[in-house]
Design a protein around this motif. Sequence first.
Motif: not given
Length: 334
Positions: A134-143, A237-246, A270-272
């Motif tokens: 939820y927060f990764g996509l909507l807030d960090v990813g600014k969907l 203007g893409a957003r890359v959401v760095l959630c994990g790197a399994i 951006s990549m956050a």
Amino acid sequence: MTRNRQVRLAARPVGLPDASTWNYVDADVPEPADGQVTVKVAYVSLDPAMRGWLNDVRSYVPPVQIDAVMRAHAVGHVSASNSPDFAVGDAVSGNFGATEYAVADAKDVVRVDESIAPLPTWLGALGFPGFTAYFGLLDVGKLKDGDTVVVSGAAGAVGSLVGQIAKQHGCTVIGIAGGAEKCAWLTDELGFDVAIDYKSESVAKALRQHAPKGIDVYFDNVGGEILDAALARLRLGARVVLCGAISGYNATEPTPGPQNYLSLLINRASMAGFIVFDFAGRYGEAAAKLGEWVADGKLVAREQVATGGIDKFGDTLLMLFEGKNTGKLVLQVS
Ligand SMILES: NC(=O)c1ccc[n+]([C@@H]2O[C@H](COP(=O)([O-])OP(=O)(O)OC[C@H]3O[C@@H](n4cnc5c(N)ncnc54)[C@H](OP(=O)(O)O)[C@@H]3O)[C@@H](O)[C@H]2O)c1
């Protein structure tokens, strides 16, 4: 006397954890002190992040110490209470550890409602994986409505929710997962527009085909070559959401950085990175929304429940790194 079987860290693993990583010990059932409860754990959450918690390095949480009970989120029922806030039998979640019984301060215990969803769902869609998506996509990813969203680890706990939340915002959703069965689940049951099987096809080629105008949001759960393939397809203007790197969690050598990072510059992208705990003050908002979507059938919450009790903790953790789970992986403890 009731036994309290626990998983303790025996030795720090190099590469994949194995039998030498864990000690399974019998302890006493702890009595709650003033303001505490004892919880009989029903299900323990298995999380890729657990691998990182075993390394003796600086991170967003301290490493699990040798001989300590393995850190784990869990759900269960209060079996003894010394707090006015909880009664025996209450269903609760918390950071109880990989153990059959845990004692916890009442302030760190969260009440869950089994009439809304069964206990395992509170470790999945209605727990941290849900909040992360939820927060990764909507807030960090600014969907934004109508975005083209790509998510890796798409058939896992977080990824399967990310894709479904994006679909509810009218997005075109492309999931990347391992194997035909997982890919069919994504498109046939979760409503993803496309699923790419990274084990049998070229991700770079498939992204060129299915995201001809480029990617607005790439939600990364895996890192490595898949991250590179997504970077190569970013839109302005893409957003890359760095959630994990399994893909690198069990690496024994330093993993190479992304080659295509200049795509961030070219596309003013951006990549956050983020940690779900950053949003602790807003869990209530996410829980309400996710609960509504699950109740309305707009969000499919799937858990894979491993059995065999706490003694299966080590084997069950490995399933995450072998791609053997679909949806949220939990271990039934009692
Ligand atoms: N930032 C945060 O706050 C936060 C919070 C929670 C989770 N996370 C991260 O989010 C990611 C997903 O976590 P989750 O709990 O939802 O786990 P999950 O996706 O349910 O399980 C892990 C999945 O990763 C895939 N995988 C394993 N090895 C891989 C590899 N070498 N390359 C590509 N894929 C691989 C497997 O699926 P396939 O069969 O598709 O390979 C496996 O099923 C993890 O990286 C985790 O660390 C971050």
